[in-house]
Design a protein around this motif. Structure first.
Motif, PDB file in Angstrom:
ATOM      1  N   CYS A   1       4.056  -1.169  -1.594  1.00  0.00           N
ATOM      2  CA  CYS A   1       4.781  -0.341  -0.622  1.00  0.00           C
ATOM      3  C   CYS A   1       4.075  -0.388   0.730  1.00  0.00           C
ATOM      4  N   SER A   2       2.794  -0.125   0.728  1.00  0.00           N
ATOM      5  CA  SER A   2       2.032  -0.034   1.984  1.00  0.00           C
ATOM      6  C   SER A   2       2.096  -1.314   2.802  1.00  0.00           C
ATOM      7  N   GLU A   3       1.972  -2.446   2.149  1.00  0.00           N
ATOM      8  CA  GLU A   3       1.980  -3.723   2.871  1.00  0.00           C
ATOM      9  C   GLU A   3       3.343  -4.009   3.490  1.00  0.00           C
ATOM     10  N   LEU A   4       4.421  -3.659   2.788  1.00  0.00           N
ATOM     11  CA  LEU A   4       5.749  -3.874   3.362  1.00  0.00           C
ATOM     12  C   LEU A   4       5.979  -2.941   4.557  1.00  0.00           C
ATOM     13  N   LEU A   5       5.559  -1.698   4.453  1.00  0.00           N
ATOM     14  CA  LEU A   5       5.694  -0.780   5.584  1.00  0.00           C
ATOM     15  C   LEU A   5       4.933  -1.306   6.800  1.00  0.00           C
ATOM     16  N   ALA A   6       3.765  -1.884   6.585  1.00  0.00           N
ATOM     17  CA  ALA A   6       2.989  -2.450   7.689  1.00  0.00           C
ATOM     18  C   ALA A   6       3.714  -3.653   8.296  1.00  0.00           C
ATOM     19  N   GLN A   7       4.344  -4.479   7.460  1.00  0.00           N
ATOM     20  CA  GLN A   7       5.101  -5.624   7.984  1.00  0.00           C
ATOM     21  C   GLN A   7       6.279  -5.168   8.829  1.00  0.00           C
ATOM     22  N   VAL A   8       6.970  -4.149   8.364  1.00  0.00           N
ATOM     23  CA  VAL A   8       8.195  -3.705   9.019  1.00  0.00           C
ATOM     24  C   VAL A   8       7.914  -2.871  10.272  1.00  0.00           C
ATOM     25  N   PHE A   9       6.939  -1.976  10.199  1.00  0.00           N
ATOM     26  CA  PHE A   9       6.676  -1.064  11.311  1.00  0.00           C
ATOM     27  C   PHE A   9       5.478  -1.472  12.158  1.00  0.00           C
ATOM     28  N   ALA A  10       4.836  -2.608  11.840  1.00  0.00           N
ATOM     29  CA  ALA A  10       3.669  -3.102  12.591  1.00  0.00           C
ATOM     30  C   ALA A  10       2.592  -2.016  12.628  1.00  0.00           C
ATOM     31  N   ASP A  11       1.991  -1.776  13.779  1.00  0.00           N
ATOM     32  CA  ASP A  11       0.908  -0.795  13.874  1.00  0.00           C
ATOM     33  C   ASP A  11       1.348   0.600  13.456  1.00  0.00           C
ATOM     34  N   ALA A  12       2.607   0.931  13.691  1.00  0.00           N
ATOM     35  CA  ALA A  12       3.124   2.251  13.312  1.00  0.00           C
ATOM     36  C   ALA A  12       3.247   2.399  11.796  1.00  0.00           C
ATOM     37  N   GLY A  13       3.099   1.309  11.051  1.00  0.00           N
ATOM     38  CA  GLY A  13       3.175   1.360   9.595  1.00  0.00           C
ATOM     39  C   GLY A  13       1.858   1.679   8.919  1.00  0.00           C
ATOM     40  N   ALA A  14       0.749   1.670   9.676  1.00  0.00           N
ATOM     41  CA  ALA A  14      -0.557   2.023   9.099  1.00  0.00           C
ATOM     42  C   ALA A  14      -0.545   3.519   8.796  1.00  0.00           C
ATOM     43  N   HIS A  15      -0.920   3.889   7.578  1.00  0.00           N
ATOM     44  CA  HIS A  15      -0.754   5.272   7.150  1.00  0.00           C
ATOM     45  C   HIS A  15      -1.905   5.732   6.263  1.00  0.00           C
ATOM     46  N   ALA A  16      -2.028   7.039   6.163  1.00  0.00           N
ATOM     47  CA  ALA A  16      -2.905   7.633   5.155  1.00  0.00           C
ATOM     48  C   ALA A  16      -2.189   7.505   3.816  1.00  0.00           C
ATOM     49  N   ARG A  17      -2.965   7.496   2.715  1.00  0.00           N
ATOM     50  CA  ARG A  17      -2.307   7.260   1.435  1.00  0.00           C
ATOM     51  C   ARG A  17      -3.106   7.840   0.284  1.00  0.00           C
ATOM     52  N   SER A  18      -2.390   8.213  -0.751  1.00  0.00           N
ATOM     53  CA  SER A  18      -2.978   8.568  -2.033  1.00  0.00           C
ATOM     54  C   SER A  18      -2.219   7.803  -3.105  1.00  0.00           C
ATOM     55  N   ALA A  19      -2.928   7.410  -4.156  1.00  0.00           N
ATOM     56  CA  ALA A  19      -2.292   6.724  -5.288  1.00  0.00           C
ATOM     57  C   ALA A  19      -2.876   7.324  -6.569  1.00  0.00           C
ATOM     58  N   PHE A  20      -1.986   7.801  -7.421  1.00  0.00           N
ATOM     59  CA  PHE A  20      -2.401   8.472  -8.643  1.00  0.00           C
ATOM     60  C   PHE A  20      -1.808   7.800  -9.867  1.00  0.00           C
ATOM     61  N   GLY A  21      -2.543   7.833 -10.951  1.00  0.00           N
ATOM     62  CA  GLY A  21      -2.004   7.478 -12.252  1.00  0.00           C
ATOM     63  C   GLY A  21      -1.461   8.739 -12.899  1.00  0.00           C
ATOM     64  N   VAL A  22      -0.269   8.645 -13.475  1.00  0.00           N
ATOM     65  CA  VAL A  22       0.343   9.793 -14.145  1.00  0.00           C
ATOM     66  C   VAL A  22       0.792   9.378 -15.537  1.00  0.00           C
TER      67      VAL A  22
ATOM     68  N   PRO B   1      10.276 -11.529  26.680  1.00  0.00           N
ATOM     69  CA  PRO B   1       9.572 -12.278  25.641  1.00  0.00           C
ATOM     70  C   PRO B   1       8.316 -11.569  25.143  1.00  0.00           C
ATOM     71  N   THR B   2       7.827 -10.585  25.883  1.00  0.00           N
ATOM     72  CA  THR B   2       6.640  -9.847  25.447  1.00  0.00           C
ATOM     73  C   THR B   2       7.003  -8.600  24.650  1.00  0.00           C
ATOM     74  N   ALA B   3       8.296  -8.299  24.552  1.00  0.00           N
ATOM     75  CA  ALA B   3       8.726  -7.104  23.830  1.00  0.00           C
ATOM     76  C   ALA B   3       8.447  -7.250  22.335  1.00  0.00           C
ATOM     77  N   THR B   4       8.089  -6.147  21.723  1.00  0.00           N
ATOM     78  CA  THR B   4       7.870  -6.117  20.284  1.00  0.00           C
ATOM     79  C   THR B   4       9.226  -6.172  19.593  1.00  0.00           C
ATOM     80  N   PRO B   5       9.357  -6.983  18.535  1.00  0.00           N
ATOM     81  CA  PRO B   5      10.644  -7.033  17.827  1.00  0.00           C
ATOM     82  C   PRO B   5      11.014  -5.656  17.275  1.00  0.00           C
ATOM     83  N   SER B   6      12.292  -5.380  17.240  1.00  0.00           N
ATOM     84  CA  SER B   6      12.745  -4.106  16.682  1.00  0.00           C
ATOM     85  C   SER B   6      12.497  -4.091  15.177  1.00  0.00           C
ATOM     86  N   VAL B   7      12.516  -2.888  14.629  1.00  0.00           N
ATOM     87  CA  VAL B   7      12.379  -2.752  13.179  1.00  0.00           C
ATOM     88  C   VAL B   7      13.520  -3.494  12.492  1.00  0.00           C
ATOM     89  N   ALA B   8      14.726  -3.376  13.025  1.00  0.00           N
ATOM     90  CA  ALA B   8      15.877  -4.082  12.433  1.00  0.00           C
ATOM     91  C   ALA B   8      15.647  -5.586  12.429  1.00  0.00           C
TER      92      ALA B   8
END
Length: 159
Positions: free
Chosen positions: A120-141, A4-11
């Motif tokens: 994108c970033s928020e969904l990755l954080a939801q799915v991967f939990a702490d492993a989803g926190a990332h460095a990021r750049s966002a550009f206008g093109v 019961p203490t296990a972290t849920p899988s990504v799936a």
């Protein structure tokens, strides 16, 4: 009996969010969908798609931040589909999402590329939990392939 203490899988997290990952897409030009180098996976840029077609638009002209954010979330799902192919379907092998690069098709005066890329970033954080926190750049093109509103690429580290 499951721990019961296990972290849920990504799936399991994906299922709880009602997300089914798409199959590996065929590249539209002369590149591969991903490259593995050591413990890193470099996932090529994916454009936003809606109903299987490029999600066309320009932020600040034909679409607003909320729609752009939804497009970036859709890109995250496609990126995870490609990442899943890179790890033979086992996204629990992802130790961390290292970097996300968001390109936002926007007018010269539009300044909310960071908020669009949050989709994108928020969904990755939801799915991967702490492993989803990332460095990021966002550009206008000025433009993206096929008139897409958003393109995003990512780098992930594997266990």
């Amino acid at each position: 009996m499951a721990d019961p203490t296990a972290t849920p899988s990504v799936a399991a997290r994906l299922r709880s969010l009602g997300i089914t990952l798409p199959p590996l897409a065929v590249p539209a030009a002369a590149y591969v969908p991903f490259v593995r180098s050591g413990s890193l996976v470099f996932v090529s840029g994916h454009i936003a798609r809606r109903d299987g077609k490029p999600w066309v638009g320009q932020l600040g002209l034909t679409m607003g931040t909320d729609e752009g954010r939804a497009a970036a979330r859709a890109v995250a799902i496609d990126l995870m589909g490609t990442l899943a192919a890179a790890v033979d379907g086992d996204l629990d092998r992802v130790a961390r999402i290292v970097k996300v690069l968001g390109l936002v098709n926007s007018t010269p005066t539009y300044t909310e590329q960071h908020l669009v890329t949050n989709g994108c970033s928020e969904l990755l954080a939801q799915v991967f939990a702490d492993a989803g926190a990332h460095a990021r750049s966002a550009f206008g093109v000025a433009q993206l392939p096929m008139g897409a509103c958003v393109e995003i690429e990512l780098i992930a580290e594997l266990r």
